[in-house]
Design a protein around this motif. Structure first.
Motif, PDB file in Angstrom:
ATOM      1  N   GLU A   1       9.475  37.880  53.693  1.00  0.00           N
ATOM      2  CA  GLU A   1      10.789  37.297  54.497  1.00  0.00           C
ATOM      3  C   GLU A   1      12.057  37.449  53.553  1.00  0.00           C
ATOM      4  O   GLU A   1      13.181  37.945  54.086  1.00  0.00           O
ATOM      5  N   GLY A   2      11.793  37.077  52.313  1.00  0.00           N
ATOM      6  CA  GLY A   2      12.961  37.281  51.197  1.00  0.00           C
ATOM      7  C   GLY A   2      13.111  39.093  50.952  1.00  0.00           C
ATOM      8  O   GLY A   2      14.182  39.198  50.843  1.00  0.00           O
ATOM      9  N   TYR A   3      12.000  39.518  50.927  1.00  0.00           N
ATOM     10  CA  TYR A   3      12.203  41.006  50.667  1.00  0.00           C
ATOM     11  C   TYR A   3      13.095  41.624  51.793  1.00  0.00           C
ATOM     12  O   TYR A   3      14.037  42.277  51.598  1.00  0.00           O
ATOM     13  N   ASP A   4      12.883  41.313  52.958  1.00  0.00           N
ATOM     14  CA  ASP A   4      13.215  41.844  54.336  1.00  0.00           C
ATOM     15  C   ASP A   4      14.564  41.538  54.405  1.00  0.00           C
ATOM     16  O   ASP A   4      15.734  42.154  54.785  1.00  0.00           O
ATOM     17  N   TYR A   5      14.969  40.156  53.941  1.00  0.00           N
ATOM     18  CA  TYR A   5      16.536  39.985  54.138  1.00  0.00           C
ATOM     19  C   TYR A   5      17.345  40.782  53.175  1.00  0.00           C
ATOM     20  O   TYR A   5      18.332  41.319  53.470  1.00  0.00           O
ATOM     21  N   PHE A   6      16.829  40.902  51.880  1.00  0.00           N
ATOM     22  CA  PHE A   6      17.468  41.710  50.966  1.00  0.00           C
ATOM     23  C   PHE A   6      17.635  43.170  51.466  1.00  0.00           C
ATOM     24  O   PHE A   6      18.802  43.863  51.510  1.00  0.00           O
ATOM     25  N   GLU A   7      16.621  43.627  51.923  1.00  0.00           N
ATOM     26  CA  GLU A   7      16.678  44.974  52.513  1.00  0.00           C
ATOM     27  C   GLU A   7      17.501  45.204  53.535  1.00  0.00           C
ATOM     28  O   GLU A   7      18.167  46.406  53.686  1.00  0.00           O
ATOM     29  N   ALA A   8      17.794  44.246  54.474  1.00  0.00           N
ATOM     30  CA  ALA A   8      18.675  44.305  55.526  1.00  0.00           C
ATOM     31  C   ALA A   8      20.117  44.087  55.394  1.00  0.00           C
ATOM     32  O   ALA A   8      20.839  44.794  55.826  1.00  0.00           O
ATOM     33  N   HIS A   9      20.113  43.409  54.480  1.00  0.00           N
ATOM     34  CA  HIS A   9      21.724  42.970  54.010  1.00  0.00           C
ATOM     35  C   HIS A   9      22.112  43.477  52.361  1.00  0.00           C
ATOM     36  O   HIS A   9      23.490  43.287  52.501  1.00  0.00           O
ATOM     37  N   GLN A  10      21.516  43.658  51.821  1.00  0.00           N
ATOM     38  CA  GLN A  10      21.818  43.978  50.189  1.00  0.00           C
ATOM     39  C   GLN A  10      22.352  42.681  49.857  1.00  0.00           C
ATOM     40  O   GLN A  10      23.432  42.776  48.836  1.00  0.00           O
ATOM     41  N   LYS A  11      22.081  41.642  50.198  1.00  0.00           N
ATOM     42  CA  LYS A  11      22.410  40.277  49.583  1.00  0.00           C
ATOM     43  C   LYS A  11      21.235  39.334  49.393  1.00  0.00           C
ATOM     44  O   LYS A  11      20.408  39.545  49.864  1.00  0.00           O
ATOM     45  N   LEU A  12      21.604  38.440  48.472  1.00  0.00           N
ATOM     46  CA  LEU A  12      20.383  37.652  48.305  1.00  0.00           C
ATOM     47  C   LEU A  12      20.727  36.183  49.075  1.00  0.00           C
ATOM     48  O   LEU A  12      21.557  35.702  49.314  1.00  0.00           O
ATOM     49  N   PRO A  13      19.486  36.050  49.607  1.00  0.00           N
ATOM     50  CA  PRO A  13      19.292  34.704  50.165  1.00  0.00           C
ATOM     51  C   PRO A  13      19.535  33.526  49.510  1.00  0.00           C
ATOM     52  O   PRO A  13      19.270  33.740  48.261  1.00  0.00           O
ATOM     53  N   ARG A  14      19.877  32.421  49.965  1.00  0.00           N
ATOM     54  CA  ARG A  14      19.618  31.035  49.411  1.00  0.00           C
ATOM     55  C   ARG A  14      18.303  30.655  49.569  1.00  0.00           C
ATOM     56  O   ARG A  14      17.680  30.749  50.600  1.00  0.00           O
ATOM     57  N   ILE A  15      17.801  30.287  48.684  1.00  0.00           N
ATOM     58  CA  ILE A  15      16.237  30.172  48.284  1.00  0.00           C
ATOM     59  C   ILE A  15      16.054  28.616  48.232  1.00  0.00           C
ATOM     60  O   ILE A  15      16.411  28.165  47.042  1.00  0.00           O
ATOM     61  N   ASP A  16      15.183  27.859  48.841  1.00  0.00           N
ATOM     62  CA  ASP A  16      14.645  26.600  49.050  1.00  0.00           C
ATOM     63  C   ASP A  16      13.068  26.496  48.932  1.00  0.00           C
ATOM     64  O   ASP A  16      12.697  27.833  49.179  1.00  0.00           O
ATOM     65  N   ILE A  17      12.656  25.463  48.582  1.00  0.00           N
ATOM     66  CA  ILE A  17      11.007  25.353  48.507  1.00  0.00           C
ATOM     67  C   ILE A  17      10.491  24.356  49.342  1.00  0.00           C
ATOM     68  O   ILE A  17      11.246  23.096  48.884  1.00  0.00           O
ATOM     69  N   SER A  18       9.737  24.550  49.990  1.00  0.00           N
ATOM     70  CA  SER A  18       9.266  23.277  50.816  1.00  0.00           C
ATOM     71  C   SER A  18       8.325  22.572  50.179  1.00  0.00           C
ATOM     72  O   SER A  18       7.716  22.683  49.266  1.00  0.00           O
ATOM     73  N   GLU A  19       8.096  21.286  50.682  1.00  0.00           N
ATOM     74  CA  GLU A  19       6.984  20.358  50.167  1.00  0.00           C
ATOM     75  C   GLU A  19       5.602  21.045  49.822  1.00  0.00           C
ATOM     76  O   GLU A  19       4.853  20.944  49.039  1.00  0.00           O
ATOM     77  N   GLU A  20       5.194  22.139  50.804  1.00  0.00           N
ATOM     78  CA  GLU A  20       3.961  22.815  50.491  1.00  0.00           C
ATOM     79  C   GLU A  20       4.061  23.965  49.573  1.00  0.00           C
ATOM     80  O   GLU A  20       3.073  24.774  49.137  1.00  0.00           O
ATOM     81  N   GLY A  21       5.183  24.196  48.924  1.00  0.00           N
ATOM     82  CA  GLY A  21       5.507  25.181  47.986  1.00  0.00           C
ATOM     83  C   GLY A  21       5.792  26.614  48.743  1.00  0.00           C
ATOM     84  O   GLY A  21       6.011  27.475  47.864  1.00  0.00           O
TER      85      GLY A  21
END
Length: 247
Positions: free
Chosen positions: A222-242
């Protein structure tokens, strides 16, 4: 009393001088960093000029299967990154899959940041990665996850990414220049491989690597695809499940 006053004034003046040093100036006090700038700065400067980057923000992306470390950059006010250069791993340990404990020989996989500069490393120069992150801590069942993961020089390591002394000098300069230009954190994203659809499907078919990893890699994708599509870094959070959450 006068001598004590002079001594105090000297200390205060020295402290004032130290605190006014820029990050780059402070790093250049170390012989290896100074030599790296002497030997490699022209190469780095030319790469930045070719990419039309004057106020560097840097982003690092590593691929374990391909054994490649990419250096992306942009001007501070730009919204998208450009690929500046890439460096081959000189050595790799472990298999595809995340690092989950001390002594498993694994290079971590996930979304990290550079958290320290070591100008006096046992491996020439090194840049520390903030493994274990919160996701690693949640997902690991072990009490000792290990640590001290670096991108560094030399050509041997267990769980780190060595890229030879020459290439770490260039990378170290990129990182110093970025911090000196005001970048607060240098992202380092480490993937098992390129996660385009074809490569992703190939690695999840291999039972050697897929055990307990397919859901994790789908999350990384999901993170890889976002950068590939936009050449931008997503904001990243972490869920309770990691799990990583991308916004």
């Amino acid at each position: 009393m006068i001598k004590k006053g002079i001594a105090l004034l000297f200390v205060l003046t020295l402290l004032s001088f130290i605190t006014t040093l820029s990050f780059k100036e402070a790093q250049l006090k170390y012989p290896r960093v100074k030599k790296a700038y002497s030997d490699r700065f022209k190469c780095v400067d030319q790469l930045l000029k070719t990419s039309d980057i004057k106020t560097l923000d840097v982003y690092l992306r590593a691929f374990k299967l391909e054994e490649q470390l990419e250096v992306w950059g942009k001007n501070k006010n730009d919204s998208t990154y450009k690929l500046i250069t890439s460096y081959p791993f000189c050595f790799s340990s472990g298999n595809l899959g995340p690092k989950r404990r001390r002594g498993d020989y694994q290079i971590p996989e996930g979304f990290y940041q550079i958290d320290r500069f070591n100008p006096e490393s046992k491996f020439h120069l090194s840049l520390g990665i903030n493994y274990p992150n919160q996701s690693d801590k949640i997902k690991s069942k072990h009490s000792n996850l290990g640590g001290d993961i670096f991108i560094h020089g030399s050509c041997y390591s267990i769980g780190c990414i060595p890229i030879t002394d020459d290439w770490i000098e260039e990378l170290y300069i990129f990182a110093v220049e970025a911090i000196n230009n005001g970048q607060l954190a240098i992202p380092v994203h480490i993937f098992p491989s390129h996660l385009d659809t074809e490569t992703y499907e190939n690695i999840i078919k291999d039972s050697t690597f897929t055990i307990n990893n397919s859901k994790f890699w789908k999350n990384l994708k999901e993170g890889y695809d976002y950068f590939e599509a936009h050449q931008k870094l997503p904001r990243i959070d972490i869920s309770e499940e990691g799990n990583y959450i991308f916004n």
